[in-house]
Structures are given as structure tokens and as C-alpha cells.
Scaffold this motif. Structure first.
Motif, mmCIF file in Angstrom:
data_model
loop_
_atom_site.group_PDB
_atom_site.id
_atom_site.type_symbol
_atom_site.label_atom_id
_atom_site.label_comp_id
_atom_site.label_asym_id
_atom_site.label_seq_id
_atom_site.Cartn_x
_atom_site.Cartn_y
_atom_site.Cartn_z
ATOM 1 N N PRO A 221 -72.661 16.070 3.775
ATOM 2 C CA PRO A 221 -73.750 16.142 2.356
ATOM 3 C C PRO A 221 -74.443 17.718 1.847
ATOM 4 O O PRO A 221 -73.931 18.711 3.479
ATOM 5 C CB PRO A 221 -74.748 15.476 2.705
ATOM 6 N N ILE A 222 -74.459 17.590 0.606
ATOM 7 C CA ILE A 222 -74.659 19.060 -0.112
ATOM 8 C C ILE A 222 -76.219 19.300 -0.591
ATOM 9 O O ILE A 222 -75.666 18.043 -1.782
ATOM 10 C CB ILE A 222 -73.344 20.309 -0.320
ATOM 11 N N GLY A 223 -76.966 19.426 -0.387
ATOM 12 C CA GLY A 223 -78.620 18.962 -1.271
ATOM 13 C C GLY A 223 -78.003 17.645 -1.444
ATOM 14 O O GLY A 223 -77.442 15.978 -0.504
ATOM 15 N N PHE A 224 -78.742 16.661 -2.562
ATOM 16 C CA PHE A 224 -78.317 15.695 -2.721
ATOM 17 C C PHE A 224 -76.968 15.366 -2.940
ATOM 18 O O PHE A 224 -76.390 13.751 -3.797
ATOM 19 C CB PHE A 224 -79.470 15.307 -4.085
ATOM 20 N N LEU A 225 -75.980 16.049 -2.748
ATOM 21 C CA LEU A 225 -74.334 15.770 -3.113
ATOM 22 C C LEU A 225 -74.238 14.387 -2.619
ATOM 23 O O LEU A 225 -74.406 15.224 -0.863
ATOM 24 C CB LEU A 225 -73.359 16.471 -2.967
ATOM 25 N N SER A 226 -73.879 13.475 -1.722
ATOM 26 C CA SER A 226 -73.442 12.528 -0.530
ATOM 27 C C SER A 226 -72.359 12.755 -0.109
ATOM 28 O O SER A 226 -71.255 13.415 -0.916
ATOM 29 C CB SER A 226 -73.751 11.113 -0.715
ATOM 30 N N GLU A 227 -72.245 12.370 0.669
ATOM 31 C CA GLU A 227 -70.564 12.716 1.661
ATOM 32 C C GLU A 227 -69.793 12.304 1.044
ATOM 33 O O GLU A 227 -70.448 10.993 0.381
ATOM 34 C CB GLU A 227 -70.963 12.110 3.289
ATOM 35 N N MET B 68 -84.287 30.089 0.085
ATOM 36 C CA MET B 68 -84.701 30.047 -1.143
ATOM 37 C C MET B 68 -84.437 28.140 -1.071
ATOM 38 O O MET B 68 -83.051 27.882 -0.626
ATOM 39 C CB MET B 68 -83.727 30.630 -1.527
ATOM 40 N N ALA B 69 -84.781 27.499 -2.009
ATOM 41 C CA ALA B 69 -85.308 26.109 -1.504
ATOM 42 C C ALA B 69 -85.092 26.385 -3.212
ATOM 43 O O ALA B 69 -85.596 26.101 -4.455
ATOM 44 C CB ALA B 69 -86.804 25.989 -1.193
ATOM 45 N N LEU B 70 -84.057 24.560 -3.503
ATOM 46 C CA LEU B 70 -83.788 24.505 -4.558
ATOM 47 C C LEU B 70 -84.422 22.537 -5.135
ATOM 48 O O LEU B 70 -83.226 22.316 -3.944
ATOM 49 C CB LEU B 70 -82.778 24.475 -5.146
ATOM 50 N N LYS B 71 -85.268 22.807 -4.781
ATOM 51 C CA LYS B 71 -86.099 21.571 -4.696
ATOM 52 C C LYS B 71 -85.895 19.983 -5.353
ATOM 53 O O LYS B 71 -85.205 19.240 -4.311
ATOM 54 C CB LYS B 71 -87.693 21.802 -4.712
ATOM 55 N N SER B 72 -85.754 20.184 -6.536
ATOM 56 C CA SER B 72 -84.779 19.518 -6.959
ATOM 57 C C SER B 72 -83.611 18.890 -6.902
ATOM 58 O O SER B 72 -82.550 18.149 -6.907
ATOM 59 C CB SER B 72 -85.025 19.327 -8.250
ATOM 60 N N GLN B 73 -82.635 19.947 -6.236
ATOM 61 C CA GLN B 73 -81.411 20.219 -5.560
ATOM 62 C C GLN B 73 -81.572 19.201 -4.403
ATOM 63 O O GLN B 73 -80.715 19.227 -3.404
ATOM 64 C CB GLN B 73 -80.391 20.801 -5.780
#
Lengths: 435, 255
Positions: A221-227, B68-73
Motif C-alpha cells: 500500500p502507498i498511503g490510501f492506495l491499497s495493495e 512530511m505528512a500528506l495527511k489527507s493522502q
């Protein structure tokens, strides 16, 4: 003044992503206030981030007022997703989505099974184009070229017609049919499927399949991009041309691709990159693969934001492949895969074979909503180095080879054959049905 | 502008032409006599707020760590930045799910390595932007660095009345700096280079000032662009640490 410079930003912006699914939390508050905050976040994000202050002629203010008026009728999270997606659809652009698999009935969520069958849809039906060696389908004797009649009694024809009737762009329908059929034919792990087929040589065949657990490699996963479930195929055709097929531009595949391309120099007479059914991924990975194929810095396109400009450029790497490159694309070649193919085509570095691509090609970011769903929003407009817009238009191959039911039924892969002929190798029998 | 306010207070019509002449001088970049003094005062106060001119002159090397945080991301990027004045930079950035990016600047050359794109030499403009950070005495030479520095209307930002300077660089690009009464630089609005030939307009605000070995700086920086927001938090700062010179050496692939 001592400040860490906002340098990482450039990587976030260059990266851009397109994903089928996002991480969804387990429990998020429902209720009017949450729905309102989610609605406001979606509307405000588009208001601020959309690259054209005139929203390409859409009266976004009015659209917002209209949908806000319908917010009172929203009863649950699923209703909310439908409302928000309808509002975003008014923009008429890809990459403005609410990602929540359960609320996308046309799309269908993966059910966790895997039979090893890849289908190709044509207006005449869906044909098997690939069988994973050793898979359930392989063991049960399903063959490339067979046409799918039904799954668990639900006819392919009916599934296709229900999607064709939906009020969505024509090209999007092809993509949804492809994905929907893929989900159905893979089923749930351990849960028997009854499949009915028209085998290539005539007659009907009923085959029971028990899908295995889908244990394909997954991306991180990358941030909210899921696996994402990854597919990667690497082989030499006639021992002379390197053939690479992968379904996402995700970091987990980069090292394999890099090593394969580096090793091809001096060994392969040509390279075929099969991007049919490639759903995109990290935009910057396209520039990375391009760097393995080019002799000089090569522009691959640019993103114009409301307040900013980002260039995508490939830089030649020390070890690179200098032979001819063919890229296969189809109506399910999407986003980063389209940008990459178009960039190398315009640079004169690759020749494209197959169908016109999907035309969903905007760099985007993901943002979590108070409801727990995720907003995907394009943060800029993308144009190719020659100023062409892929969005809605798709990438037009140099050699147009539309899906031909007769050829598919005969197990022939015409786009691959065309590429092989261009590279100077005659297709052999085992190459015909893919690899 | 101060000039306009005076006019607004009802100075007689007879002296109006004189003020028009002053306005013209200001537009041409000269600025009225009082303005230069006001600008100098703001900058001196800014330097004093950071620890003072003499202390800043002693600053040779800095190591900063933060995120560095892109919290919404849902993205948090770990950053480590080593700077040696006037022209050496070594930055590492760890991206979840992607790996570590490295950038080195040494003199007028720059190099980067990225898990997905491999290596490349940075372009001149990108190097220049890095050198802005490596030049640890830059704030002491603002009148040399910029073509023109003008005083603009004060602005209220988040309840603070700030003094506003417009800085015009030698390529004709404007930056806007906003200072609090105590001299802290509260907000900057400028374009930052993004990769080859690209740039984005950002507004950055500075919060939670702290002091390390007499140097005062913000621990938190919030960045805004219409399309995204980010927050940088500095978690560690070392003043004049010893660096292994090898970290600034550009690998042969970047030459």
C-alpha cells in the motif's frame, strides 16, 4: 531560516496514481453530519484543485447546490457514495471517483478466488485469451479461444447487456464488462463455480471449477492506495524477442522489469511490452521504465495544475535496451500505461499495436473522507509531449488491430503477431495464443 | 502602500504631483527613501529573531530530520537533510511502499537516485533551488540575492498582523514574505521547482518556533497549494555537526 525544504512534494506530485481500490476503514461514523462533511470535502476539493477555473464549462457551483439538496435523502454510506459519484460524474472527467468497492455494483469487488482465466470481451462475446499454467482452469482443460457462455447460470450475454444499458461512456462500458467478467470467472476461493462454454471446435461444455485462493503477488500500500494484485510475465519469443506483460505500474514490479530489460541488451533483437489490461499505477514508474529504453532525456508529457506545472521526463539509464520496442495496448490500457505508451510513441521510440486505449489519463491523488470512503481527484490535466490530450481520446496505435472474434476463437493473438512480424520474427504456433 | 494611505488622509491637491513622482520611483524599483529603511528594519529584525547576525555567520553545517505528512493522502515521508554551506546538500527521503530517494548537490552539480526512475543529473534550475538551502548565510545577503525588495501592505494572517515584503529575484519572479511583530517569518508565498522544468505555487506557514544552540526556527511548516496540503515537522536539528565528506560525493553514474 532552518527549514526542511518542501522537496518531497515533487515526488508526491510526480508520482500520481491510479488505483482500483483504496484502504477502507472498518468502522466510520454514519449520520447526517458525517455525510455533510464528506460532501463538503468532495465539493471543496474539486473547487480548489480542478485545473481549469471554469471547470471545463460545467457550472460547478450549481451542480453543488443541486446535489446538496439531495443530501437529505441519503440514508447510508452506500447512498452517499452514489450521490457523490454522480456529482463528480458531472465533470465529465476520469479520475474523479469515490473509491468504495461495495458501492460500485457495476464494477464488482474481487471475491478472493483465482481460476487462472483471462478473458477478452468483444461485442460477439468473451473469449479466453490466457490460461495460467498450473491453474485450476488449466487442470480442468479450459482452452484459449473458448467463448464463455455463463457463470453459475448467469449468461455472459445478460451481464454484458446490463452494463451496456448503463448511462456511462461507451469506452468505460467495455472496461467495466472486462472487469466484471474477470471478477465472476475468478469467483470465491473454495466455492465451486459452474461454467458453461462454447469450445473452439463447437459444441457446449459444462465445467465445474473450484477457484483457488488468489495468492498472486500484491503491491505494498502507498498511503490510501491499497495493495493491488500483480501479474507479471517475462519470456523470450522464438528465443529472440523479450516479451514482458504486467498489469500495474507498481514499485513491487520495477526491479523485475529493470533486470529483464537490462539483460535483454545484447541478447534480444526486440522488446514487446504488453500493456493490454494494464490499469496504470504510479506515473513516475512510467518515466523509470522509459529511462531503460532511451538514449537521451525524453519528455513523456506534462501535467498542468491550476497553480503549477509538472513535467514527466525519462532519463537514460546506464544499462538500457537499444533495440526496437513494440507496445501492445487495448481498450483496457489505462492511465499511466497510456501516458507511457503515448510518450514513447511520440518520441519515436516505440511502435504501438492493438486497440485504441481507454482514454482515462489524469494524474491523481487520494483523499480520505470523514465517511471512511476515499476521494480520488485529478490534480491536473495531462497532455502528451506534442500537446495531445489522452483523456477521452485514448492513445491511437500505429497499427490498429481491433479484437476479432474469429481470430480469438481460433486462439490467435493478432496484435502480438503484428508486433512479432514488425520485429522480424514469424509467430510460432505456441506464440499464437499469447505466451 | 504607506504613500497611498497618506494621500488618503487628505493631503492637499497642490502636493499631489510630488507624491505621484514618488509613486513612479517606487514602481521603477527605487522605492521612497523611507521604504528602504523600513525594509532593512524588518530584515534586521528577522535576522535577530533567528539568533542574530554573528551567530548566523558561525553556521557552517546543519542536519535536519523530520517528516512530511500528506495527511489527507495517508502518506508520511521521512526526510533527512544535511547541508554544508555554501553549496553541499545530501537529502534522503523515505517513501512508504516505494523506498528511499537520495539527492546530492555538490557545487553546481546535482544528482538523484529514485527506486523507480534510477539515477539522473539534476537540471540547472533544480540545483539552484537546492543551493538556496545550502547557502546558510543567504538571509544575511538578501539585498544581494534579490533584484528588489519592496514593502507592501501589512496583512492579517490567522489573527496576526504581519509586515509584508515583496522580493523580486533576478529572473523576475516574485516572492511574498510575511513577518510577525517579533521578526519571525510567518508566511512565504512563492513558486518552487518540481522536477525537470516544472514548478508549483505554494504558500508555506511556519509554526511552533523552537531554539537550538541559539538558533530559532519553526518546527512545523504547513504547505498549501490548491491541489494539496502538506505538513513538515522537524524532529531533530544539529548545528555544525561533522559530516563525512564522502556523503556529498556524486557517484560516477551522475558525472
Amino acid at each position: 531560516m532552518l527549514i526542511i525544504k518542501p522537496n518531497p512534494l515533487k515526488w508526491v506530485l510526480l508520482t500520481g496514481a491510479w488505483g482500483l481500490a483504496a484502504h477502507l476503514g472498518l468502522a466510520f461514523p454514519n449520520g447526517k453530519e458525517t455525510f455533510e462533511r464528506s460532501f463538503d470535502m468532495v465539493w471543496n476539493t474539486v473547487t480548489e484543485a480542478f485545473w481549469d477555473e471554469n471547470f471545463n464549462g460545467v457550472d460547478w457551483e450549481r451542480v453543488g447546490d443541486r446535489y446538496k439538496g439531495e443530501l437529505g435523502q441519503v440514508k447510508d454510506r452506500k447512498d452517499l457514495v452514489v450521490l457523490l459519484q454522480s456529482m463528480l460524474d458531472e465533470l465529465g472527467q476520469s479520475h474523479f471517483k469515490i473509491l468504495n468497492a461495495s458501492a460500485e455494483p457495476l464494477f464488482g469487488a474481487s471475491r478472493g478466488g483465482y481460476t487462472g482465466i483471462s478473458l477478452k470481451y468483444t461485442p460477439h462475446g468473451a473469449y479466453v485469451v490466457r490460461i495460467e499454467p498450473g491453474s485450476v482452469a488449466h487442470k480442468e482443460g479450459i482452452q484459449v479461444g473458448w467463448k464463455l457462455k455463463s457463470v453459475n447460470g448467469k449468461s455472459t450475454k445478460r451481464i454484458i447487456q446490463s452494463i451496456l444499458r448503463a448511462e456511462i461512456p461507451e469506452k468505460r462500458k467495455l472496461f467495466l464488462i472486462q472487469v466484471n467478467l474477470g471478477v465472476r470467472i475468478n469467483g470465491s476461493a473454495g466455492k465451486q463455480l459452474r461454467t458453461d462454454w462454447y469450445p473452439s471446435l463447437g459444441g457446449k461444455e459444462k465445467i465445474y471449477l473450484t477457484p483457488a485462493r488468489d495468492e498472486r503477488e500484491r503491491s505494498e500500500p502507498i498511503g490510501f492506495l491499497s495493495e493491488q494484485k500483480l501479474e507479471y510475465e517475462e519470456t523470450y519469443l522464438r528465443d529472440r524477442v523479450l516479451y514482458l506483460r504486467f498489469n500495474y505500474f507498481m514499485p513491487a514490479l520495477m526491479q523485475k522489469i529493470r533486470l529483464a530489460i537490462e539483460a535483454a541488451e545484447g541478447r534480444a533483437e526486440g522488446l514487446i511490452l504488453d500493456l493490454r489490461g494494464n490499469f496504470g499505477g504510479l506515473t513516475i514508474m512510467g518515466t523509470g521504465i522509459a529511462g531503460l529504453l532511451i538514449e537521451e532525456a525524453t519528455p513523456l508529457g506534462k501535467m498542468t495544475m491550476r497553480k503549477g506545472l509538472v513535467n514527466y521526463r525519462g532519463y537514460p539509464q546506464e544499462k538500457r535496451f537499444t533495440g526496437p520496442v513494440a507496445i501492445l495496448i487495448d481498450s483496457c490500457t489505462i492511465s499511466t500505461a497510456e501516458m507511457f505508451a503515448a510518450g514513447l510513441q511520440e518520441a519515436g521510440r516505440a511502435r504501438l499495436f492493438g486497440e485504441v486505449s481507454q482514454g482515462d489519463s489524469l494524474p491523481s491523488l487520494l483523499k480520505k473522507l470523514p465517511s471512511g470512503d476515499v476521494l480520488q481527484y485529478a490534480l491536473g490535466d495531462f497532455t502528451t509531449p506534442k500537446g495531445n490530450r489522452i483523456e477521452k481520446n485514448g492513445v491511437i496505435p500505429d497499427v490498429l488491430v481491433d479484437a476479432d472474434p474469429e481470430a480469438l476463437a481460433a486462439g490467435l493473438d493478432l496484435p502480438l503477431q503484428s508486433a512479432m512480424e514488425w520485429l522480424g520474427i514469424m509467430p510460432s504456433l505456441e506464440d499464437d495464443g499469447g505466451t | 502602500m504607506r504613500v497611498k494611505r497618506i494621500i488618503g488622509h487628505g493631503i492637499g491637491a497642490l502636493i499631489l504631483p510630488l507624491w505621484v513622482a514618488v509613486l513612479s520611483a517606487e514602481d521603477s524599483g527605487e522605492g521612497p527613501p523611507g521604504e528602504r529603511a523600513a525594509v532593512e528594519e524588518i530584515i534586521e529584525q528577522y535576522i535577530a529573531s533567528q539568533g542574530g547576525r554573528e551567530r548566523m555567520k558561525s553556521l557552517r553545517r546543519v542536519e535536519l530530520e523530520g517528516r512530511m505528512a500528506l495527511k489527507s493522502q495517508g502518506l508520511i515521508i521521512e526526510v533527512r537533510q544535511r547541508l554544508e554551506s555554501p553549496d553541499k546538500v545530501f537529502v534522503t527521503m523515505e517513501f512508504p511502499g516505494l523506498g528511499t530517494v537520495r539527492e546530492i548537490i555538490n557545487g553546481n552539480r546535482g544528482w538523484e537516485w529514485h527506486p523507480l526512475t534510477g539515477t539522473r543529473s539534476l537540471e540547472e534550475r533544480e540545483v539552484k533551488d537546492h543551493l538556496r538551502d545550502a547557502d546558510l548565510q543567504r538571509d544575511l545577503r538578501l539585498f544581494e540575492v534579490y533584484e528588489q525588495i519592496r514593502l507592501a501592505e501589512p496583512e492579517e494572517i490567522e489573527g496576526h498582523m504581519t509586515r509584508h515584503l515583496v522580493l523580486l529575484d533576478r529572473e523576475g519572479k516574485e516572492e511574498h514574505w510575511y513577518f510577525k511583530e517579533n521578526g519571525d517569518l510567518f508566511q512565504q508565498v512563492r513558486d518552487v521547482p518540481v522536477g525537470p522544468g516544472g514548478e508549483v505555487a505554494i504558500r508555506q506557514r511556519h509554526y511552533d518556533f523552537t531554539t537550538v544552540e541559539g538558533f530559532r526556527f519553526p518546527k512545523v511548516v504547513r504547505i498549501h497549494n490548491p491541489a494539496f496540503e502538506a505538513e513538515i515537522t522537524i524532529t531533530r536539528c544539529q548545528i555544525n555537526p561533522e559530516f563525512d565528506p564522502a556523503i556529498f560525493q556524486i557517484p560516477p553514474s551522475g558525472l
